[in-house]
Design a protein around this motif. Structure first.
Motif, PDB file in Angstrom:
ATOM      1  N   LEU A 177       3.992   5.805  -5.381  1.00  0.00           N
ATOM      2  CA  LEU A 177       4.149   5.818  -6.839  1.00  0.00           C
ATOM      3  C   LEU A 177       3.085   6.661  -7.528  1.00  0.00           C
ATOM      4  CD1 LEU A 177       5.317   2.169  -7.596  1.00  0.00           C
ATOM      5  CD2 LEU A 177       6.601   4.296  -8.004  1.00  0.00           C
ATOM      6  N   THR A 178       2.006   6.948  -6.840  1.00  0.00           N
ATOM      7  CA  THR A 178       0.994   7.854  -7.384  1.00  0.00           C
ATOM      8  C   THR A 178       1.564   9.263  -7.523  1.00  0.00           C
ATOM      9  OG1 THR A 178      -0.786   6.567  -6.388  1.00  0.00           O
ATOM     10  CG2 THR A 178      -1.307   8.842  -6.969  1.00  0.00           C
ATOM     11  N   PHE A 179       2.443   9.643  -6.610  1.00  0.00           N
ATOM     12  CA  PHE A 179       2.942  11.020  -6.535  1.00  0.00           C
ATOM     13  C   PHE A 179       4.425  11.188  -6.885  1.00  0.00           C
ATOM     14  CE2 PHE A 179      -0.546  10.578  -3.458  1.00  0.00           C
ATOM     15  CZ  PHE A 179      -1.430  11.484  -4.006  1.00  0.00           C
TER      16      PHE A 179
ATOM     17  N   ASN B 140      -2.305   8.179   1.022  1.00  0.00           N
ATOM     18  CA  ASN B 140      -2.456   9.333   0.125  1.00  0.00           C
ATOM     19  C   ASN B 140      -2.794  10.589   0.916  1.00  0.00           C
ATOM     20  OD1 ASN B 140      -1.950   7.780  -2.152  1.00  0.00           O
ATOM     21  ND2 ASN B 140      -4.084   7.604  -2.743  1.00  0.00           N
TER      22      ASN B 140
ATOM     23  N   GLU C 141       8.219   9.337  -8.629  1.00  0.00           N
ATOM     24  CA  GLU C 141       8.809   8.332  -9.513  1.00  0.00           C
ATOM     25  C   GLU C 141       9.973   7.659  -8.797  1.00  0.00           C
ATOM     26  OE1 GLU C 141       9.989  10.038 -13.215  1.00  0.00           O
ATOM     27  OE2 GLU C 141       7.980  10.793 -13.652  1.00  0.00           O
TER      28      GLU C 141
ATOM     29  N   ILE D  67      -4.206   2.486   1.127  1.00  0.00           N
ATOM     30  CA  ILE D  67      -3.720   3.436   0.124  1.00  0.00           C
ATOM     31  C   ILE D  67      -4.388   4.789   0.328  1.00  0.00           C
ATOM     32  CG2 ILE D  67      -3.777   4.018  -2.342  1.00  0.00           C
ATOM     33  CD1 ILE D  67      -3.260   1.018  -2.897  1.00  0.00           C
ATOM     34  N   GLN D  68      -5.679   4.787   0.592  1.00  0.00           N
ATOM     35  CA  GLN D  68      -6.394   6.047   0.820  1.00  0.00           C
ATOM     36  C   GLN D  68      -5.780   6.816   1.987  1.00  0.00           C
ATOM     37  OE1 GLN D  68      -9.993   5.923   3.040  1.00  0.00           O
ATOM     38  NE2 GLN D  68     -10.923   7.575   1.853  1.00  0.00           N
TER      39      GLN D  68
ATOM     40  N   SER E 115       0.833  -1.208   0.000  1.00  0.00           N
ATOM     41  CA  SER E 115       0.000   0.000   0.000  1.00  0.00           C
ATOM     42  C   SER E 115       0.868   1.257   0.000  1.00  0.00           C
ATOM     43  CB  SER E 115      -0.984   0.004   1.174  1.00  0.00           C
ATOM     44  OG  SER E 115      -0.319   0.022   2.414  1.00  0.00           O
TER      45      SER E 115
ATOM     46  N   GLN F 123      -6.693  -1.316  -0.610  1.00  0.00           N
ATOM     47  CA  GLN F 123      -7.380  -0.095  -1.053  1.00  0.00           C
ATOM     48  C   GLN F 123      -7.568   0.875   0.101  1.00  0.00           C
ATOM     49  OE1 GLN F 123     -10.792  -2.389  -2.450  1.00  0.00           O
ATOM     50  NE2 GLN F 123     -10.685  -1.214  -4.351  1.00  0.00           N
TER      51      GLN F 123
ATOM     52  N   ARG G 289       3.922   1.429  -1.259  1.00  0.00           N
ATOM     53  CA  ARG G 289       4.518   1.479  -2.599  1.00  0.00           C
ATOM     54  C   ARG G 289       3.534   2.098  -3.597  1.00  0.00           C
ATOM     55  NH1 ARG G 289       5.854  -3.440  -2.859  1.00  0.00           N
ATOM     56  NH2 ARG G 289       8.015  -3.122  -2.276  1.00  0.00           N
ATOM     57  N   GLU G 290       2.306   1.586  -3.622  1.00  0.00           N
ATOM     58  CA  GLU G 290       1.323   2.085  -4.586  1.00  0.00           C
ATOM     59  C   GLU G 290       0.984   3.553  -4.349  1.00  0.00           C
ATOM     60  OE1 GLU G 290      -2.019  -0.392  -5.584  1.00  0.00           O
ATOM     61  OE2 GLU G 290      -0.806  -2.212  -5.370  1.00  0.00           O
ATOM     62  N   SER G 291       0.868   3.940  -3.106  1.00  0.00           N
ATOM     63  CA  SER G 291       0.550   5.331  -2.796  1.00  0.00           C
ATOM     64  C   SER G 291       1.681   6.268  -3.225  1.00  0.00           C
ATOM     65  CB  SER G 291       0.271   5.491  -1.307  1.00  0.00           C
ATOM     66  OG  SER G 291       0.009   6.837  -0.996  1.00  0.00           O
TER      67      SER G 291
END
Length: 185
Positions: free
Chosen positions: A21-23, A164, A25, A160-161, A15, A157, A17-19
């Motif tokens: 990577l949203t913002f 974020n 690189e 991640i919220q 979670s 999910q 990692r995914e978060s």
């Protein structure tokens, strides 16, 4: 950018990692075993304390071992008591290498009455959900939210919220980390 998560839980690591990577690189995320310093099933403010302790302990290890991380993330699930009801939430605490920090939570959702306060204290929330599901449920992977939503929302999910939301101050550092004079706090 390297991010240390104060846990070896694969869902927490994924979670984060995914978060990130949203913002950002080129993010490397690593879990590190640390203590939360709170009860196995924290409640109320203790949940915030546990998340903060996890991130701070990860940063302490980073500094001692020169691991080169930029951010440190603590995630702690806990029970909040509001309006004579019990809610579950994950608290996220993010700390950076400059000691700037941020808290956020995932959404709150009410616990079923079948999970009594005594059961929460004695067994913890994951085990209590496991009993409700007749042990046919992997709380570590799917989380209580997965069980209570019949798999429509999963732990990944949900976390991640929260991550974020905890990143907001770092994405707007001029609004959060500067004093009235515009100088960094």
């Amino acid at each position: 950018m390297k991010v240390l998560v104060g846990s070896e839980n694969p869902v927490k690591i994924q979670s984060v990692r995914e978060s990130f990577l949203t913002f950002f690189e080129h993010v490397e995320v690593e879990g590190i075993l640390v203590g939360s310093g709170v009860a196995e099933q924290p409640t109320n403010a203790e949940t915030f304390e546990g998340a903060k302790n996890r991130a701070e302990n990860a940063k302490r290890i980073n500094d001692q071992q020169n691991l080169g991380a930029t951010f440190f993330v603590g995630i702690e699930g806990g029970v909040l008591q509001l309006h004579d009801r019990r809610f579950i939430s994950n608290v996220v605490y993010i700390l950076d290498q400059h000691n700037r920090d941020s808290f956020a939570t995932t959404g709150l959702y009410e616990l079923p009455n079948a999970i009594s306060k005594a059961l929460l204290i004695r067994k913890g929330f994951g085990r209590a959900i496991g009993e409700l599901a007749n042990d046919n449920f992997d709380a570590r992977e799917h989380g209580s939210i997965g069980f209570l939503t019949n798999g429509e929302i999963d732990r990944l999910q949900n976390q991640i919220q929260g991550i974020n939301l905890a990143l907001i101050p770092f994405l707007n550092d001029n609004l959060y980390f500067c004093g009235e004079s515009g100088e960094e706090k």
